[in-house]
Design a protein around this motif. Structure first.
Motif, PDB file in Angstrom:
ATOM      1  N   MET A   1       0.814  -1.196   0.000  1.00  0.00           N
ATOM      2  CA  MET A   1       0.000   0.000   0.000  1.00  0.00           C
ATOM      3  C   MET A   1       0.859   1.262   0.000  1.00  0.00           C
ATOM      4  O   MET A   1       0.356   2.313  -0.350  1.00  0.00           O
ATOM      5  N   ASP A   2       2.112   1.164   0.375  1.00  0.00           N
ATOM      6  CA  ASP A   2       2.954   2.356   0.463  1.00  0.00           C
ATOM      7  C   ASP A   2       3.219   2.996  -0.891  1.00  0.00           C
ATOM      8  O   ASP A   2       3.420   4.202  -0.980  1.00  0.00           O
ATOM      9  N   MET A   4       1.259   3.651  -3.242  1.00  0.00           N
ATOM     10  CA  MET A   4       0.207   4.562  -3.671  1.00  0.00           C
ATOM     11  C   MET A   4      -0.167   5.564  -2.591  1.00  0.00           C
ATOM     12  O   MET A   4      -1.012   6.411  -2.814  1.00  0.00           O
ATOM     13  N   TRP A   6      -1.909   5.115  -0.011  1.00  0.00           N
ATOM     14  CA  TRP A   6      -3.287   4.934   0.411  1.00  0.00           C
ATOM     15  C   TRP A   6      -3.335   4.659   1.901  1.00  0.00           C
ATOM     16  O   TRP A   6      -2.423   4.089   2.475  1.00  0.00           O
ATOM     17  N   THR A   7      -4.429   5.038   2.499  1.00  0.00           N
ATOM     18  CA  THR A   7      -4.665   4.662   3.883  1.00  0.00           C
ATOM     19  C   THR A   7      -5.534   3.407   3.875  1.00  0.00           C
ATOM     20  O   THR A   7      -6.172   3.085   2.867  1.00  0.00           O
ATOM     21  N   TRP A   8      -5.582   2.727   4.988  1.00  0.00           N
ATOM     22  CA  TRP A   8      -6.408   1.517   5.060  1.00  0.00           C
ATOM     23  C   TRP A   8      -7.893   1.810   4.887  1.00  0.00           C
ATOM     24  O   TRP A   8      -8.597   1.035   4.234  1.00  0.00           O
ATOM     25  N   THR A  10      -9.200   4.029   2.942  1.00  0.00           N
ATOM     26  CA  THR A  10      -9.385   4.216   1.502  1.00  0.00           C
ATOM     27  C   THR A  10      -9.369   2.875   0.786  1.00  0.00           C
ATOM     28  O   THR A  10     -10.209   2.608  -0.085  1.00  0.00           O
ATOM     29  N   ALA A  11      -8.440   2.028   1.151  1.00  0.00           N
ATOM     30  CA  ALA A  11      -8.369   0.695   0.551  1.00  0.00           C
ATOM     31  C   ALA A  11      -9.626  -0.106   0.872  1.00  0.00           C
ATOM     32  O   ALA A  11     -10.171  -0.790  -0.001  1.00  0.00           O
ATOM     33  N   PHE A  14     -12.523   1.012  -1.432  1.00  0.00           N
ATOM     34  CA  PHE A  14     -12.460   0.499  -2.790  1.00  0.00           C
ATOM     35  C   PHE A  14     -12.629  -1.020  -2.840  1.00  0.00           C
ATOM     36  O   PHE A  14     -13.212  -1.553  -3.793  1.00  0.00           O
TER      37      PHE A  14
END
Length: 90
Positions: A1-2, A4, A6-8, A10-11, A14
């Motif tokens: 995830m690093d 992009m 992104w935070t958890w 946000t993940a 999606f």
């Protein structure tokens, strides 16, 4: 995830959308549906109602952030009520 940034949450958002799309695809294959006429006066299927729900929920959350700002979990409750209404009457 690093890669992009992104935070958890946000993940998770999606991934939830992706899971909904898979579930609705399986439902469409397993239980075909004929469009129905709702209060909007247009024929809608499950997928149409999901799209209307997601779009409306986005606007509800944006309005909530702009007008209230805090307690975003309460906007989720409003979105769930909105989703139930869309799937029932649209």
């Amino acid at each position: 995830m690093d890669w992009m940034a992104w935070t958890w949450p946000t993940a998770a958002f999606f991934l939830t959308i992706a899971a909904l799309l898979v579930i609705f695809t399986v439902l469409a294959i397993r239980f075909p549906e004929t469009p129905r006429l709702g209060v909007l006066g247009i024929e809608t299927t499950r997928g149409d109602r999901l799209f209307i729900t997601l779009l409306g929920s986005a606007f509800i959350n944006l309005a909530w952030l702009g007008l209230i700002g805090q307690m975003q979990w309460a906007a989720l409750v409003v979105c769930l009520i909105y989703a139930a209404a869309v799937f029932r009457w649209v």
